[in-house]
Design an enzyme around this catalytic site. Structure first.
Site, short mmCIF file in Angstrom:
data_model
loop_
_atom_site.label_atom_id
_atom_site.label_comp_id
_atom_site.label_asym_id
_atom_site.label_seq_id
_atom_site.Cartn_x
_atom_site.Cartn_y
_atom_site.Cartn_z
N TYR A 57 0.82 -1.20 0.00
CA TYR A 57 0.00 0.00 0.00
C TYR A 57 0.86 1.26 0.00
CZ TYR A 57 -3.51 -3.41 1.58
OH TYR A 57 -4.33 -4.51 1.70
N HIS A 78 -8.96 1.25 8.77
CA HIS A 78 -9.34 2.50 8.10
C HIS A 78 -8.54 3.69 8.58
CE1 HIS A 78 -13.58 0.98 6.71
NE2 HIS A 78 -12.59 0.34 6.15
N LYS A 96 -17.56 2.30 4.46
CA LYS A 96 -18.28 2.39 5.73
C LYS A 96 -18.06 1.12 6.53
CE LYS A 96 -20.85 -0.39 5.39
NZ LYS A 96 -20.64 -1.85 5.18
N ARG A 165 -15.98 -10.45 8.82
CA ARG A 165 -17.11 -9.86 9.54
C ARG A 165 -17.36 -10.54 10.88
NH1 ARG A 165 -18.86 -10.13 4.11
NH2 ARG A 165 -19.56 -8.15 3.18
#
Length: 332
Positions: A57, A78, A96, A165
């Protein structure tokens, strides 16, 4: 025609299947690079016809040919990568929920302001024109005074072993993943904000992640909002507005792109008589174009910093309510 040149941090499914194709469809954007940890990124870049592929990244962020980045990384990453992108003068479209709590979101947003870069949390659903039409119907008085909004967002998760998740440390949970939409929609559609929250959840015994959450919000204008979100139920992404004269149902509220042709559907019922309105919209293309225009024209963001912080504040309150079993007053 000016273009915003995008880099994408991650080969996440939503990037590959939604945002990157939307960047190609957009009239003011292009995707020039993608990054992921490992050599597979080169295969992904070739398959999607992206010119550059980076195995880190950091290397992508150093590329001077990139104006903005899209960040679909796991929730807990994030803040780190938003701040690093800001350090390299890249504007940021971040998936989100923006953060894991209000304080973290506020710190990210303030950091971007200090670095003079644009930041938007990617609540793409709100750009579909069906929601503006719902607000017009409410304003017309057709369904009377709004008393209640109900919202449901769920899918049945089959693989609960490898899905991030289900990882609490990564920001997993149905409230973070889907409940955030219902909270945001209540504020966006009703043009108000919550002052109290009461929530309960069914927790996974192994991961301590909320697989289902059921919540009630009291809004500043007196309207009640009830929502549920779940990894343990059939696919739903809908809301309903109930007034003193009638109702408005939106069955493809958050993912109208999954309906044929991306058509939004609004069902208005008054005095037992219903009508339907079908409204088209290329949801993710609209998101890319709005964000790009926000950079190019220094216009208004489709989702403001204040809205991002407000949403995280409500999520924090819901989690606090789950933990304590109490009704939580939300500080404004």
């Amino acid at each position: 025609m000016r273009y915003i040149r995008f880099g994408v941090l991650s080969t996440a499914k939503i990037a590959r299947t939604q945002l990157i194709p939307a960047m190609f469809r957009a009239g003011n954007a292009e995707v020039v690079a993608i990054a992921s940890r490992g050599s597979k990124v080169h295969e992904v870049a070739a398959a999607l016809q992206i010119p550059k592929a980076y195995e880190s990244y950091d290397d992508l962020l150093k590329d001077p040919d990139i104006d903005a980045v899209y960040i679909p990384l796991p929730n807990y990453l994030h803040k780190e990568w938003v701040c690093k992108a800001a350090d390299h003068d890249k504007h940021i479209l971040c998936e989100k929920p923006a953060a894991l709590h209000e304080r973290e979101a506020a710190e990210m947003i303030e950091y971007c302001k200090e670095k003079n870069v644009k930041f938007i949390e990617a609540f793409m659903y709100q750009l579909h024109p069906q929601h503006e039409r719902v607000r017009e119907i409410i304003a017309s008085g057709e369904i009377g005074d709004v008393k209640l909004m109900k919202s449901s967002h769920s899918f049945y998760m089959k693989d609960r072993v490898t899905n991030i998740r289900m990882d609490k440390e990564m920001g997993g949970g149905s409230l973070y993943d889907m409940g955030c939409y219902s909270i945001h929609a209540a504020c966006h559609i009703l043009q108000t904000e919550p002052i109290r929250a009461h929530a309960l959840a069914e927790m996974d015994p192994d991961t301590n992640v909320d697989v289902s959450t059921f919540a009630h919000l009291k809004m500043t204008n007196g309207v009640n909002v009830m929502f549920d979100c779940s990894f343990d139920m059939a696919n739903r992404n809908e809301y309903e507005i109930i007034g003193t004269k009638g109702t408005i149902k939106v069955p493809y509220a958050f993912r109208p792109d999954k309906n044929e042709g991306g058509i939004g559907l609004i069902v208005v019922t008054c005095d037992g008589v219903s009508r339907e309105e079908r409204i088209p919209g290329d949801l993710y293309r609209l998101e890319v174009e709005h964000f790009s225009n926000y950079i190019l024209e220094d216009g208004e963001p489709f989702n403001t910093a204040e809205e991002t912080i407000r949403n995280m504040r409500a999520i924090d309150a819901c989690y606090e309510s789950i933990q304590t079993g109490q009704v939580i007053n939300i500080k404004q």
